[in-house]
Design a protein around this motif. Structure first.
Motif, PDB file in Angstrom:
ATOM      1  N   ASP A   9      -3.945  21.057  22.634  1.00  0.00           N
ATOM      2  CA  ASP A   9      -3.246  22.152  23.575  1.00  0.00           C
ATOM      3  C   ASP A   9      -3.814  23.564  23.110  1.00  0.00           C
ATOM      4  N   ASP A  10      -4.063  23.718  21.899  1.00  0.00           N
ATOM      5  CA  ASP A  10      -4.681  25.160  21.789  1.00  0.00           C
ATOM      6  C   ASP A  10      -5.946  25.165  22.315  1.00  0.00           C
ATOM      7  N   LEU A  11      -6.759  24.065  22.423  1.00  0.00           N
ATOM      8  CA  LEU A  11      -8.267  24.203  22.931  1.00  0.00           C
ATOM      9  C   LEU A  11      -8.280  23.958  24.451  1.00  0.00           C
ATOM     10  N   ILE A  12      -7.378  23.539  24.936  1.00  0.00           N
ATOM     11  CA  ILE A  12      -6.999  23.805  26.498  1.00  0.00           C
ATOM     12  C   ILE A  12      -6.713  25.356  26.796  1.00  0.00           C
ATOM     13  N   THR A  23     -19.025  28.461  24.211  1.00  0.00           N
ATOM     14  CA  THR A  23     -19.898  27.984  23.016  1.00  0.00           C
ATOM     15  C   THR A  23     -18.573  27.536  22.016  1.00  0.00           C
ATOM     16  N   ILE A  24     -18.990  26.919  20.979  1.00  0.00           N
ATOM     17  CA  ILE A  24     -17.967  26.506  19.994  1.00  0.00           C
ATOM     18  C   ILE A  24     -17.491  27.834  19.216  1.00  0.00           C
ATOM     19  N   ASN A  25     -18.424  28.879  19.113  1.00  0.00           N
ATOM     20  CA  ASN A  25     -17.882  29.974  18.553  1.00  0.00           C
ATOM     21  C   ASN A  25     -17.025  30.925  19.294  1.00  0.00           C
ATOM     22  N   GLU A  26     -17.105  30.805  20.596  1.00  0.00           N
ATOM     23  CA  GLU A  26     -16.162  31.526  21.756  1.00  0.00           C
ATOM     24  C   GLU A  26     -14.962  30.827  21.372  1.00  0.00           C
ATOM     25  N   ILE A  27     -14.823  29.228  21.504  1.00  0.00           N
ATOM     26  CA  ILE A  27     -13.675  28.478  21.336  1.00  0.00           C
ATOM     27  C   ILE A  27     -13.254  28.859  20.146  1.00  0.00           C
ATOM     28  N   GLU A  37      -1.515  35.183  17.266  1.00  0.00           N
ATOM     29  CA  GLU A  37      -0.596  36.105  18.015  1.00  0.00           C
ATOM     30  C   GLU A  37       0.887  35.319  18.169  1.00  0.00           C
ATOM     31  N   ASN A  38       0.710  33.597  17.859  1.00  0.00           N
ATOM     32  CA  ASN A  38       1.900  33.171  17.906  1.00  0.00           C
ATOM     33  C   ASN A  38       2.609  32.756  16.595  1.00  0.00           C
ATOM     34  N   PHE A  39       1.881  33.391  15.475  1.00  0.00           N
ATOM     35  CA  PHE A  39       2.314  33.315  14.158  1.00  0.00           C
ATOM     36  C   PHE A  39       2.328  31.778  13.697  1.00  0.00           C
ATOM     37  N   ARG A  40       1.092  31.359  13.960  1.00  0.00           N
ATOM     38  CA  ARG A  40       0.606  29.892  13.463  1.00  0.00           C
ATOM     39  C   ARG A  40      -0.338  30.128  12.423  1.00  0.00           C
ATOM     40  N   SER A  41      -0.357  29.175  11.553  1.00  0.00           N
ATOM     41  CA  SER A  41      -1.569  29.316  10.746  1.00  0.00           C
ATOM     42  C   SER A  41      -2.913  28.713  11.251  1.00  0.00           C
ATOM     43  N   THR A  42      -4.098  28.961  10.600  1.00  0.00           N
ATOM     44  CA  THR A  42      -5.300  28.387  10.968  1.00  0.00           C
ATOM     45  C   THR A  42      -5.886  27.957   9.597  1.00  0.00           C
ATOM     46  N   PRO A  43      -6.592  26.977   9.482  1.00  0.00           N
ATOM     47  CA  PRO A  43      -7.028  26.499   8.306  1.00  0.00           C
ATOM     48  C   PRO A  43      -8.433  27.099   7.973  1.00  0.00           C
ATOM     49  N   ASP A  44      -8.840  27.139   6.892  1.00  0.00           N
ATOM     50  CA  ASP A  44     -10.054  27.568   6.336  1.00  0.00           C
ATOM     51  C   ASP A  44     -11.191  26.944   6.948  1.00  0.00           C
ATOM     52  N   LYS A  45     -11.035  25.746   7.522  1.00  0.00           N
ATOM     53  CA  LYS A  45     -12.299  25.228   8.080  1.00  0.00           C
ATOM     54  C   LYS A  45     -11.884  25.131   9.597  1.00  0.00           C
ATOM     55  N   LEU A  46     -11.604  26.101  10.379  1.00  0.00           N
ATOM     56  CA  LEU A  46     -11.127  26.061  11.688  1.00  0.00           C
ATOM     57  C   LEU A  46     -12.136  25.714  12.666  1.00  0.00           C
ATOM     58  N   ARG A  47     -13.495  26.111  12.270  1.00  0.00           N
ATOM     59  CA  ARG A  47     -14.444  25.354  13.322  1.00  0.00           C
ATOM     60  C   ARG A  47     -14.756  23.891  13.091  1.00  0.00           C
ATOM     61  N   GLN A  48     -14.620  23.289  11.753  1.00  0.00           N
ATOM     62  CA  GLN A  48     -14.665  21.882  11.891  1.00  0.00           C
ATOM     63  C   GLN A  48     -13.588  21.295  12.409  1.00  0.00           C
ATOM     64  N   THR A  49     -12.043  21.787  12.273  1.00  0.00           N
ATOM     65  CA  THR A  49     -11.037  21.288  13.129  1.00  0.00           C
ATOM     66  C   THR A  49     -11.286  21.423  14.587  1.00  0.00           C
ATOM     67  N   VAL A  50     -11.563  22.494  15.111  1.00  0.00           N
ATOM     68  CA  VAL A  50     -11.966  22.663  16.431  1.00  0.00           C
ATOM     69  C   VAL A  50     -13.043  21.693  16.808  1.00  0.00           C
ATOM     70  N   GLN A  51     -14.203  21.436  16.061  1.00  0.00           N
ATOM     71  CA  GLN A  51     -15.184  20.482  16.664  1.00  0.00           C
ATOM     72  C   GLN A  51     -14.758  19.100  16.610  1.00  0.00           C
ATOM     73  N   ARG A  52     -13.800  18.689  15.639  1.00  0.00           N
ATOM     74  CA  ARG A  52     -13.145  17.428  15.600  1.00  0.00           C
ATOM     75  C   ARG A  52     -12.482  17.093  16.709  1.00  0.00           C
ATOM     76  N   THR A  53     -11.578  18.248  17.076  1.00  0.00           N
ATOM     77  CA  THR A  53     -10.595  17.821  18.183  1.00  0.00           C
ATOM     78  C   THR A  53     -11.479  17.644  19.582  1.00  0.00           C
ATOM     79  N   LEU A  54     -12.350  18.550  19.792  1.00  0.00           N
ATOM     80  CA  LEU A  54     -13.263  18.483  20.888  1.00  0.00           C
ATOM     81  C   LEU A  54     -13.900  16.891  20.940  1.00  0.00           C
ATOM     82  N   GLN A  55     -14.389  16.629  19.835  1.00  0.00           N
ATOM     83  CA  GLN A  55     -14.890  15.258  19.939  1.00  0.00           C
ATOM     84  C   GLN A  55     -13.921  14.211  19.939  1.00  0.00           C
ATOM     85  N   ASN A  56     -12.694  14.460  19.532  1.00  0.00           N
ATOM     86  CA  ASN A  56     -11.953  12.975  19.636  1.00  0.00           C
ATOM     87  C   ASN A  56     -11.510  13.108  21.284  1.00  0.00           C
ATOM     88  N   PHE A  57     -11.559  14.103  21.921  1.00  0.00           N
ATOM     89  CA  PHE A  57     -11.051  14.201  23.107  1.00  0.00           C
ATOM     90  C   PHE A  57     -12.051  14.206  24.219  1.00  0.00           C
TER      91      PHE A  57
END
Length: 87
Positions: A9-12, A23-27, A37-57
């Motif tokens: 949902d965040d990626l969409i 680009t992955i950096n922009e995303i 903005e929504n007071f939700r945490s972000t992991p230390d490895k944000l890029r890896q989490t985003v990359q994994r989610t993009l690949q999963n879908f």
């Protein structure tokens, strides 16, 4: 309530905000902003989490195991280029 928002949902949302393809950096920057903005945490490895989610879908990824309705993202400039689009 916020816990029901998935990384997908965040990626969409991020790609709708910044445009597709991006680009992955922009995303990552947009996802970070959305989560902050929504007071939700972000992991230390944000890029890896985003990359994994993009690949999963993305059926472009070699390990895609979901159904066609889950095929949301694509590698806009080919594998390994770091540019993703939304179908």
């Amino acid at each position: 309530m916020n816990s029901k928002i998935s990384w997908k949902d965040d990626l969409i949302s991020a790609m709708k905000n910044i445009g597709s393809p991006s680009t992955i950096n922009e995303i990552c920057n947009e996802v970070y902003s959305l989560r902050s903005e929504n007071f939700r945490s972000t992991p230390d490895k944000l890029r890896q989490t985003v990359q994994r989610t993009l690949q999963n879908f993305s059926s472009d990824a070699s390990d895609f195991k979901k159904t066609q309705k889950d095929d949301i993202f694509y590698m806009a400039e080919g594998k390994g280029k770091g540019v993703w689009g939304m179908r």
